[in-house]
Design a protein around this motif. Structure first.
Motif, PDB file in Angstrom:
ATOM      1  N   THR A   1     -18.751   0.513  -1.671  1.00 21.94           N
ATOM      2  CA  THR A   1     -16.554  -0.223  -1.713  1.00 21.94           C
ATOM      3  C   THR A   1     -15.388   0.033  -2.242  1.00 21.94           C
ATOM      4  O   THR A   1     -14.219   0.919  -2.429  1.00 21.94           O
ATOM      5  N   ASP A   2     -16.022   0.847  -3.609  1.00 25.35           N
ATOM      6  CA  ASP A   2     -15.445   1.123  -4.524  1.00 25.35           C
ATOM      7  C   ASP A   2     -15.299   2.655  -3.864  1.00 25.35           C
ATOM      8  O   ASP A   2     -13.764   2.758  -4.732  1.00 25.35           O
ATOM      9  N   TYR A   3     -16.245   3.337  -3.767  1.00 24.65           N
ATOM     10  CA  TYR A   3     -15.743   4.105  -3.560  1.00 24.65           C
ATOM     11  C   TYR A   3     -14.073   4.631  -2.123  1.00 24.65           C
ATOM     12  O   TYR A   3     -13.557   5.514  -2.087  1.00 24.65           O
ATOM     13  N   LEU A   4     -14.869   3.770  -1.372  1.00 24.89           N
ATOM     14  CA  LEU A   4     -13.532   3.540   0.144  1.00 24.89           C
ATOM     15  C   LEU A   4     -12.704   2.488  -0.340  1.00 24.89           C
ATOM     16  O   LEU A   4     -11.664   3.687  -0.259  1.00 24.89           O
ATOM     17  N   LEU A   5     -12.652   1.910  -1.555  1.00 24.47           N
ATOM     18  CA  LEU A   5     -11.370   1.852  -1.877  1.00 24.47           C
ATOM     19  C   LEU A   5     -10.083   2.854  -2.491  1.00 24.47           C
ATOM     20  O   LEU A   5      -9.191   2.631  -3.127  1.00 24.47           O
ATOM     21  N   ARG A   6     -11.468   3.978  -3.880  1.00 23.45           N
ATOM     22  CA  ARG A   6     -10.910   4.559  -4.659  1.00 23.45           C
ATOM     23  C   ARG A   6     -10.205   5.322  -3.426  1.00 23.45           C
ATOM     24  O   ARG A   6      -9.138   5.998  -3.360  1.00 23.45           O
ATOM     25  N   PHE A   7     -10.333   5.705  -1.714  1.00 24.03           N
ATOM     26  CA  PHE A   7     -10.630   6.862  -1.630  1.00 24.03           C
ATOM     27  C   PHE A   7      -8.750   6.791  -0.840  1.00 24.03           C
ATOM     28  O   PHE A   7      -7.854   7.591  -0.460  1.00 24.03           O
ATOM     29  N   ALA A   8      -8.908   4.915  -0.272  1.00 26.85           N
ATOM     30  CA  ALA A   8      -7.976   4.384   0.383  1.00 26.85           C
ATOM     31  C   ALA A   8      -6.578   4.617  -0.349  1.00 26.85           C
ATOM     32  O   ALA A   8      -5.316   5.033   0.351  1.00 26.85           O
ATOM     33  N   ALA A   9      -6.777   4.407  -1.690  1.00 27.74           N
ATOM     34  CA  ALA A   9      -5.422   4.306  -2.839  1.00 27.74           C
ATOM     35  C   ALA A   9      -5.050   5.956  -3.216  1.00 27.74           C
ATOM     36  O   ALA A   9      -3.864   5.728  -3.370  1.00 27.74           O
ATOM     37  N   GLN A  10      -5.582   6.737  -2.663  1.00 29.07           N
ATOM     38  CA  GLN A  10      -5.426   8.192  -2.318  1.00 29.07           C
ATOM     39  C   GLN A  10      -4.233   8.110  -1.974  1.00 29.07           C
ATOM     40  O   GLN A  10      -3.984   9.586  -1.408  1.00 29.07           O
ATOM     41  N   GLY A  11      -4.362   7.767  -0.303  1.00 32.94           N
ATOM     42  CA  GLY A  11      -3.568   7.864   1.236  1.00 32.94           C
ATOM     43  C   GLY A  11      -4.375   8.415   1.730  1.00 32.94           C
ATOM     44  O   GLY A  11      -4.309   8.861   2.635  1.00 32.94           O
ATOM     45  N   GLU A  12      -5.717   8.373   1.756  1.00 37.55           N
ATOM     46  CA  GLU A  12      -6.553   8.851   2.222  1.00 37.55           C
ATOM     47  C   GLU A  12      -6.816   7.780   3.484  1.00 37.55           C
ATOM     48  O   GLU A  12      -7.489   6.960   2.911  1.00 37.55           O
ATOM     49  N   PRO A  13      -6.813   8.741   4.817  1.00 40.80           N
ATOM     50  CA  PRO A  13      -7.378   7.657   5.942  1.00 40.80           C
ATOM     51  C   PRO A  13      -8.658   6.994   5.637  1.00 40.80           C
ATOM     52  O   PRO A  13      -9.554   7.603   5.569  1.00 40.80           O
ATOM     53  N   VAL A  14      -9.225   5.793   6.172  1.00 39.86           N
ATOM     54  CA  VAL A  14     -10.307   5.082   5.982  1.00 39.86           C
ATOM     55  C   VAL A  14     -10.670   4.565   7.864  1.00 39.86           C
ATOM     56  O   VAL A  14      -9.815   3.341   7.668  1.00 39.86           O
ATOM     57  N   MET A  15     -11.579   4.636   7.975  1.00 39.62           N
ATOM     58  CA  MET A  15     -11.428   3.630   8.963  1.00 39.62           C
ATOM     59  C   MET A  15     -12.867   3.231   9.102  1.00 39.62           C
ATOM     60  O   MET A  15     -13.892   3.805   9.003  1.00 39.62           O
ATOM     61  N   ARG A  16     -13.156   2.531  10.818  1.00 45.47           N
ATOM     62  CA  ARG A  16     -14.019   1.596  10.254  1.00 45.47           C
ATOM     63  C   ARG A  16     -15.047   2.788  11.982  1.00 45.47           C
ATOM     64  O   ARG A  16     -14.270   2.761  13.464  1.00 45.47           O
TER      65      ARG A  16
ATOM     66  N   LYS B   1     -11.310  -4.714 -10.096  1.00 44.61           N
ATOM     67  CA  LYS B   1     -10.946  -3.513 -10.668  1.00 44.61           C
ATOM     68  C   LYS B   1      -9.913  -3.200  -9.656  1.00 44.61           C
ATOM     69  O   LYS B   1      -9.454  -2.282  -9.963  1.00 44.61           O
ATOM     70  N   HIS B   2     -10.062  -3.522  -8.936  1.00 44.57           N
ATOM     71  CA  HIS B   2      -9.267  -3.002  -7.097  1.00 44.57           C
ATOM     72  C   HIS B   2      -8.007  -3.971  -6.884  1.00 44.57           C
ATOM     73  O   HIS B   2      -7.303  -4.123  -6.530  1.00 44.57           O
ATOM     74  N   ASN B   3      -8.260  -5.266  -8.126  1.00 43.85           N
ATOM     75  CA  ASN B   3      -6.953  -5.847  -8.048  1.00 43.85           C
ATOM     76  C   ASN B   3      -6.724  -7.013  -7.149  1.00 43.85           C
ATOM     77  O   ASN B   3      -5.802  -7.364  -6.498  1.00 43.85           O
ATOM     78  N   PHE B   4      -8.250  -7.676  -6.505  1.00 41.24           N
ATOM     79  CA  PHE B   4      -7.585  -8.226  -5.003  1.00 41.24           C
ATOM     80  C   PHE B   4      -6.830  -9.470  -5.981  1.00 41.24           C
ATOM     81  O   PHE B   4      -7.345 -10.162  -7.030  1.00 41.24           O
ATOM     82  N   PRO B   5      -6.729 -10.171  -4.864  1.00 47.99           N
ATOM     83  CA  PRO B   5      -5.818 -11.305  -5.140  1.00 47.99           C
ATOM     84  C   PRO B   5      -6.819 -12.286  -5.681  1.00 47.99           C
ATOM     85  O   PRO B   5      -7.745 -12.313  -5.061  1.00 47.99           O
ATOM     86  N   LEU B   6      -6.433 -13.782  -6.695  1.00 41.64           N
ATOM     87  CA  LEU B   6      -7.299 -14.288  -6.961  1.00 41.64           C
ATOM     88  C   LEU B   6      -7.809 -15.425  -6.000  1.00 41.64           C
ATOM     89  O   LEU B   6      -8.888 -15.506  -6.026  1.00 41.64           O
ATOM     90  N   TRP B   7      -7.061 -16.228  -4.780  1.00 34.50           N
ATOM     91  CA  TRP B   7      -7.133 -16.789  -3.469  1.00 34.50           C
ATOM     92  C   TRP B   7      -8.602 -15.712  -3.148  1.00 34.50           C
ATOM     93  O   TRP B   7      -9.881 -16.888  -3.018  1.00 34.50           O
TER      94      TRP B   7
END
Length: 108
Positions: free
Chosen positions: A8-23, A58-64
């Protein structure tokens, strides 16, 4: 203590760099079923819970969202007890505590 969440960390870092992540529905990842009757599984549930929350922190998800993840472990109990048996209580309790301590963890 982080024993899960690396994919999950890998995919979130990838997406944060503007790379497409798809299911992709035609790709399936399978994990062996969790034997919640095995007492050793409680340690893994705790460590996995910590790892999951570390990724959310690490990826600053909201508290809720973090709170929903922590309390899901307990919310799932009624259905799990009916479908899997009372032994699942210690598994879910360990997961809850792992997620709670993982959410409260502060890096130094």
């Amino acid at each position: 203590p982080w024993q899960s969440g690396e994919e999950t960390d890998y995919l979130l870092r990838f997406a944060a760099q503007g790379e497409p992540v798809m299911r992709k529905r035609d790709i399936t990842v399978c994990h062996p079923p969790t034997d919640t009757a095995n007492p050793a599984i409680r340690r893994r549930a705790y460590a996995y819970g910590q790892g999951r929350m570390r990724v959310l922190q690490k990826h600053n998800f909201p508290l809720w969202f973090k709170l929903a993840n922590v309390f899901y472990s307990l919310a799932a109990l009624p259905v799990d007890i009916v479908t899997k048996g009372s032994h699942v209580l210690s598994y879910r309790w360990s997961m809850f505590w792992g997620r709670l301590t993982g959410m409260l963890w502060k890096d130094t």
